[in-house]
Each structure stands twice: as C-alpha cells, then as structure tokens.
Design a protein around this motif. Structure first.
Motif, PDB file in Angstrom:
ATOM      1  N   ARG A 283      15.836 -16.013   9.093  1.00 15.01           N
ATOM      2  CA  ARG A 283      15.799 -15.621   7.651  1.00 15.01           C
ATOM      3  C   ARG A 283      15.315 -14.276   7.466  1.00 15.01           C
ATOM      4  O   ARG A 283      14.148 -14.050   8.087  1.00 15.01           O
ATOM      5  CB  ARG A 283      15.277 -16.396   6.647  1.00 15.01           C
ATOM      6  N   GLY A 284      16.075 -13.254   6.531  1.00 15.33           N
ATOM      7  CA  GLY A 284      15.234 -11.966   6.244  1.00 15.33           C
ATOM      8  C   GLY A 284      16.306 -11.176   5.784  1.00 15.33           C
ATOM      9  O   GLY A 284      17.708 -11.311   6.120  1.00 15.33           O
ATOM     10  N   TYR A 285      16.111  -9.869   5.401  1.00 21.32           N
ATOM     11  CA  TYR A 285      17.015  -9.106   4.898  1.00 21.32           C
ATOM     12  C   TYR A 285      16.312  -7.675   4.865  1.00 21.32           C
ATOM     13  O   TYR A 285      15.092  -7.605   4.441  1.00 21.32           O
ATOM     14  CB  TYR A 285      17.686  -9.285   3.479  1.00 21.32           C
ATOM     15  N   ILE A 286      16.815  -6.659   5.004  1.00 22.35           N
ATOM     16  CA  ILE A 286      16.378  -5.225   5.128  1.00 22.35           C
ATOM     17  C   ILE A 286      15.907  -4.675   3.772  1.00 22.35           C
ATOM     18  O   ILE A 286      14.902  -4.124   3.619  1.00 22.35           O
ATOM     19  CB  ILE A 286      17.591  -4.214   5.818  1.00 22.35           C
ATOM     20  N   LEU A 287      16.655  -4.924   2.654  1.00 23.27           N
ATOM     21  CA  LEU A 287      15.914  -4.564   1.438  1.00 23.27           C
ATOM     22  C   LEU A 287      14.819  -5.157   1.106  1.00 23.27           C
ATOM     23  O   LEU A 287      13.678  -4.405   0.696  1.00 23.27           O
ATOM     24  CB  LEU A 287      16.841  -4.784   0.188  1.00 23.27           C
ATOM     25  N   GLY A 288      14.538  -6.444   1.455  1.00 18.31           N
ATOM     26  CA  GLY A 288      13.140  -6.928   1.363  1.00 18.31           C
ATOM     27  C   GLY A 288      11.808  -6.281   2.307  1.00 18.31           C
ATOM     28  O   GLY A 288      10.961  -6.323   1.552  1.00 18.31           O
ATOM     29  N   THR A 289      12.642  -5.940   3.388  1.00 19.28           N
ATOM     30  CA  THR A 289      11.652  -5.126   4.266  1.00 19.28           C
ATOM     31  C   THR A 289      11.198  -4.140   3.570  1.00 19.28           C
ATOM     32  O   THR A 289       9.872  -3.499   3.480  1.00 19.28           O
ATOM     33  CB  THR A 289      12.184  -5.153   5.562  1.00 19.28           C
ATOM     34  N   LEU A 290      11.993  -3.217   2.948  1.00 20.09           N
ATOM     35  CA  LEU A 290      11.784  -1.930   2.359  1.00 20.09           C
ATOM     36  C   LEU A 290      10.711  -2.140   1.143  1.00 20.09           C
ATOM     37  O   LEU A 290       9.739  -1.532   0.898  1.00 20.09           O
ATOM     38  CB  LEU A 290      12.947  -1.407   1.676  1.00 20.09           C
ATOM     39  N   PHE A 291      10.899  -3.242   0.412  1.00 22.36           N
ATOM     40  CA  PHE A 291       9.856  -3.590  -0.708  1.00 22.36           C
ATOM     41  C   PHE A 291       8.713  -3.965  -0.134  1.00 22.36           C
ATOM     42  O   PHE A 291       7.689  -3.808  -0.771  1.00 22.36           O
ATOM     43  CB  PHE A 291      10.469  -4.567  -1.757  1.00 22.36           C
ATOM     44  N   GLY A 292       8.717  -4.792   0.911  1.00 22.17           N
ATOM     45  CA  GLY A 292       7.574  -5.230   1.669  1.00 22.17           C
ATOM     46  C   GLY A 292       6.796  -4.010   1.806  1.00 22.17           C
ATOM     47  O   GLY A 292       5.437  -3.874   1.793  1.00 22.17           O
ATOM     48  N   SER A 293       7.445  -2.982   2.520  1.00 19.85           N
ATOM     49  CA  SER A 293       6.659  -1.750   2.717  1.00 19.85           C
ATOM     50  C   SER A 293       6.147  -0.839   1.777  1.00 19.85           C
ATOM     51  O   SER A 293       5.101  -0.427   1.992  1.00 19.85           O
ATOM     52  CB  SER A 293       7.747  -1.025   3.703  1.00 19.85           C
ATOM     53  N   LEU A 294       7.014  -0.981   0.708  1.00 22.07           N
ATOM     54  CA  LEU A 294       6.463  -0.259  -0.457  1.00 22.07           C
ATOM     55  C   LEU A 294       5.152  -0.886  -1.141  1.00 22.07           C
ATOM     56  O   LEU A 294       4.250  -0.217  -1.461  1.00 22.07           O
ATOM     57  CB  LEU A 294       7.651  -0.175  -1.493  1.00 22.07           C
ATOM     58  N   ILE A 295       5.148  -1.936  -0.989  1.00 17.66           N
ATOM     59  CA  ILE A 295       4.086  -2.998  -1.634  1.00 17.66           C
ATOM     60  C   ILE A 295       2.856  -2.602  -0.810  1.00 17.66           C
ATOM     61  O   ILE A 295       1.555  -2.339  -1.318  1.00 17.66           O
ATOM     62  CB  ILE A 295       4.355  -4.295  -1.503  1.00 17.66           C
ATOM     63  N   ILE A 296       3.088  -2.512   0.563  1.00 12.51           N
ATOM     64  CA  ILE A 296       1.715  -2.069   1.483  1.00 12.51           C
ATOM     65  C   ILE A 296       1.374  -0.681   1.179  1.00 12.51           C
ATOM     66  O   ILE A 296       0.391  -0.585   1.250  1.00 12.51           O
ATOM     67  CB  ILE A 296       1.896  -2.180   2.999  1.00 12.51           C
ATOM     68  N   GLY A 297       2.357   0.009   1.106  1.00 14.66           N
ATOM     69  CA  GLY A 297       2.274   1.668   0.844  1.00 14.66           C
ATOM     70  C   GLY A 297       1.541   1.686  -0.609  1.00 14.66           C
ATOM     71  O   GLY A 297       0.548   2.540  -0.644  1.00 14.66           O
ATOM     72  N   THR A 298       1.989   1.062  -1.514  1.00 14.95           N
ATOM     73  CA  THR A 298       1.444   1.152  -2.844  1.00 14.95           C
ATOM     74  C   THR A 298      -0.098   0.669  -3.164  1.00 14.95           C
ATOM     75  O   THR A 298      -0.885   1.394  -3.721  1.00 14.95           O
ATOM     76  CB  THR A 298       2.447   0.501  -4.030  1.00 14.95           C
ATOM     77  N   LEU A 299       0.045  -0.397  -2.441  1.00 15.51           N
ATOM     78  CA  LEU A 299      -1.425  -1.134  -2.244  1.00 15.51           C
ATOM     79  C   LEU A 299      -2.497  -0.245  -1.508  1.00 15.51           C
ATOM     80  O   LEU A 299      -3.616   0.086  -2.233  1.00 15.51           O
ATOM     81  CB  LEU A 299      -1.297  -2.255  -1.611  1.00 15.51           C
ATOM     82  N   ASN A 300      -2.278   0.441  -0.619  1.00 16.89           N
ATOM     83  CA  ASN A 300      -2.956   1.436   0.253  1.00 16.89           C
ATOM     84  C   ASN A 300      -3.274   2.506  -0.772  1.00 16.89           C
ATOM     85  O   ASN A 300      -4.441   3.137  -0.914  1.00 16.89           O
ATOM     86  CB  ASN A 300      -2.372   1.877   1.415  1.00 16.89           C
ATOM     87  N   ASN A 301      -2.205   3.213  -1.213  1.00 18.29           N
ATOM     88  CA  ASN A 301      -2.387   4.405  -2.183  1.00 18.29           C
ATOM     89  C   ASN A 301      -3.334   4.085  -3.420  1.00 18.29           C
ATOM     90  O   ASN A 301      -4.040   4.910  -3.672  1.00 18.29           O
ATOM     91  CB  ASN A 301      -1.013   4.751  -2.690  1.00 18.29           C
ATOM     92  N   GLY A 302      -2.859   2.829  -4.011  1.00 16.76           N
ATOM     93  CA  GLY A 302      -3.855   2.584  -5.154  1.00 16.76           C
ATOM     94  C   GLY A 302      -5.346   2.182  -4.952  1.00 16.76           C
ATOM     95  O   GLY A 302      -5.998   2.796  -5.716  1.00 16.76           O
ATOM     96  N   LEU A 303      -5.647   1.817  -4.025  1.00 12.69           N
ATOM     97  CA  LEU A 303      -6.797   1.355  -3.589  1.00 12.69           C
ATOM     98  C   LEU A 303      -7.829   2.878  -3.082  1.00 12.69           C
ATOM     99  O   LEU A 303      -8.888   2.649  -3.474  1.00 12.69           O
ATOM    100  CB  LEU A 303      -7.011   0.502  -2.024  1.00 12.69           C
ATOM    101  N   VAL A 304      -6.958   3.527  -2.337  1.00 12.16           N
ATOM    102  CA  VAL A 304      -7.559   4.855  -2.460  1.00 12.16           C
ATOM    103  C   VAL A 304      -7.867   5.717  -3.517  1.00 12.16           C
ATOM    104  O   VAL A 304      -9.081   6.157  -3.848  1.00 12.16           O
ATOM    105  CB  VAL A 304      -6.664   5.976  -1.348  1.00 12.16           C
ATOM    106  N   LEU A 305      -6.869   5.628  -4.459  1.00  9.51           N
ATOM    107  CA  LEU A 305      -7.405   6.359  -5.820  1.00  9.51           C
ATOM    108  C   LEU A 305      -8.340   5.441  -6.505  1.00  9.51           C
ATOM    109  O   LEU A 305      -8.931   6.194  -7.468  1.00  9.51           O
ATOM    110  CB  LEU A 305      -5.888   6.137  -6.834  1.00  9.51           C
ATOM    111  N   LEU A 306      -8.575   4.254  -6.106  1.00  6.10           N
ATOM    112  CA  LEU A 306      -9.680   3.548  -7.088  1.00  6.10           C
ATOM    113  C   LEU A 306     -10.883   3.643  -6.096  1.00  6.10           C
ATOM    114  O   LEU A 306     -11.969   3.058  -6.745  1.00  6.10           O
ATOM    115  CB  LEU A 306      -9.206   2.062  -7.161  1.00  6.10           C
ATOM    116  N   GLY A 307     -10.877   4.149  -4.908  1.00  5.72           N
ATOM    117  CA  GLY A 307     -12.103   4.509  -4.418  1.00  5.72           C
ATOM    118  C   GLY A 307     -12.664   3.301  -3.474  1.00  5.72           C
ATOM    119  O   GLY A 307     -13.573   3.212  -3.104  1.00  5.72           O
TER     120      GLY A 307
END
Length: 330
Positions: A283-307
C-alpha cells in the motif's frame, strides 16, 4: 417542483455515497484525508506563529529544502510497497556526489560525465542491495545497514575525507542554480521525479507488480511475477534517484563532501510513512509521499522560524515517525 429523473437519482446517490465514505474515513482516521488535514493545520499554525512563514520566498525555500528528501522518497515508496527498506540512501547520495565530482575533476570537466558517474554510482549501489537481498535471502534491513557503512566509508576513502570542488558552470545551472520555466531547478527535478514515479507506480505494469509483490509475495510468485527481479529493480530505482539527489546537492554546494546528509534516511522514511505507505507492504502512492515530504519540510522550516533548538527538532521528528507507524493500518 421538478422530479428527479433516473440518471439524476443515480448521480445524486453516488455523490451522497462518496460524501458518506469520505466522512467515515475521516472518523476512522484513514489517510489520505488526514494527511491533507495535517498539512493544512501545520500551515495555519505556523502562519499564525511567524509573520515570515506565509511568503513566496519562504515557500520556495521549503521546496528547495525538501528536494533531496522528496526525490529519494519516490524510490523509497516503491521499496516499502514491495515490503523492503533501504537504510543506505544517504550514504549512497554521498558516494554518488563524490563520484560525480571526481569524474569531472579527474576525467573531463563535462556535466554529462558528472551526471553519468553520479547516477551510475547510485544505480550500482541499488543493484548491489537488490542482489544481496533477493539472491542471498538476506533481510533488506541488514543488507542496507551494511551498505550504509560501506558507501559512506568509500566516500571518505576516495579523497581521504576531503571535499572535491566542482567548477563546471553548466552543471550548476542544470542541477542546482538555474530555473526551468520560471521554477528553480531543484524543485523542477523534484517534480520530474514525482511524475516519473506516478507513471511507473500507477500507470505501468511495473507498479502493479510492485503492489503484488508487497501485498502477497507468494501469490505474486505463483502468478508468474519474477519477484526477485521486481524487488531488485525497486532498489536500483531508489539508488538512481539518490544519485540524482547527489547531483542537485553538489551543484548547489559547488562541491561534493563525503560527510553530507548523515541521518537523512530518517526523513526519507518518515516522509514515505507519513504519506500513507504501509510498512507491511502492498500500500502506498506517490502523491502521498510528496505530501509527507512537504509536511516534514514545513515542520522543519516552521520550527526553525520559531527558534526551536536542533535537538528538540530531532525529538519531534522521531515522535512523528513513531506516531505514523502506530497510525499505519494493515
């Protein structure tokens, strides 16, 4: 009042059933719906917490930051669907980058030579992982744990842990610093990898066989599928994409280093699992993987901006992986 005709009744019933199914999936916590909701929640929380988050430059920055993870995660999606795992992707990236840089500095300073060397090295590591896993029946976890150390060691040995400088301007433009139709090249390569992954997994016989091998290897074997060849091909694909990520990273850095992206396999696996892939395969699909990667990237970016400190970021990402695995249903 106009009465509904038979086709209208059927269409209305179909829409009603679709809405009911979506609601049931949301209540059960099924993905991909919860994935989209989680992504939106992250956007809202970080946009309210930081005035710099909602800007075009910051979103482009997130796209660049997630390039390496997203590209490799496409290949990892195939591997995890096939009920395998690859822990060597970060080391493969480092070795591929060194191979590309050395080829351009020692053979001929041509971006084509560098690209072939980088992609070829990644494919070779993937082929080795696939052969050892399928032909010797060694669990892929152990095989890739070993190749993780070997690839990283080779990357350090070839130049005695020293970086290799790259001077080819065309190489920089094609893989790291240029634009394609107004899109930064790293993001364009991510989109290309995603499109290829979607075509292979969802619109090709290879993808159907990957699902079959991961869903029920014994049934796939008896149905005539060469399970060993399909599994090996998934490893080769992942290694090649790790080589592509190496080209992007080295072009952006203007150099190849043997100690880069250590531990990045954590982010890659997290992106794939968050995207809806089951660790049990099938089970799995590529679009989901893209969103998973964006969630990780957004989380990293947001945590950095929040210090938030780097150690705490690691704790949070680790907790997310554990939660994602617990959330995965067979």
């Amino acid at each position: 009042m106009t009465e509904l005709t038979a086709p209208n009744v059927v269409a209305s019933s179909t829409r009603s059933d679709r809405r009911r199914k979506i609601l049931q999936n949301l209540l059960r916590g099924e993905r991909p719906y919860m994935l989209y909701i989680a992504f939106v929640i992250l956007l809202v929380v970080f946009s309210l917490s930081s005035p710099w988050f909602l800007s075009v430059d910051n979103f482009l920055n997130i796209g660049r930051q997630t390039t390496l993870v997203s590209i490799i995660a496409v290949g990892m999606t195939f591997i995890i669907i096939a009920r395998q795992i690859d822990l060597s992707v970060a080391s493969t990236l480092a070795l591929s980058g060194m191979a590309a840089a050395l080829a351009m500095s020692q053979i001929i300073n041509s971006w084509i030579v560098g690209a072939v060397a980088g992609l070829g090295t990644g494919a070779l590591v993937g082929l080795l992982n696939g052969i050892l896993t399928t032909q010797l029946s060694i669990p892929s976890f152990l095989v890739t744990l070993g190749s993780l150390s070997m690839a990283r060691g080779l990357a350090m040995m070839v130049t005695n842990t020293k970086p290799v400088i790259i001077t080819n301007e065309t190489y920089f433009a094609i893989f790291g610093e240029g634009t394609f139709l107004g899109i930064p090249v790293p993001i364009a390569w991510t989109m290309a990898a995603m499109i290829i992954g979607i075509l292979l997994l969802h619109y090709n016989v290879f993808g159907r066989r990957i699902y079959a091998v991961g869903g029920n290897p014994t049934a796939a074997l008896y149905s005539g599928i060469n399970t060993k060849r399909i599994t090996t091909a998934a490893f080769v694909l992942t290694g090649t994409l790790a080589g592509l990520a190496a080209l992007v990273l080295s072009a952006r850095s203007h150099a190849a280093r043997p100690d880069v992206v250590q531990g990045m396999e954590l982010d890659v696996i997290a992106a794939v699992i968050l995207g809806g892939c089951s660790l049990f395969g099938g089970r799995g699909y590529i679009l989901g993987t893209l969103f998973g990667s964006l969630i990780i990237g957004t989380l990293n970016n947001g945590l950095v901006l929040l210090g938030v400190s780097s150690p705490m970021q690691l704790v949070i990402k680790g907790a997310i992986i554990v939660a994602a695995v617990a959330f995965t249903k067979r």
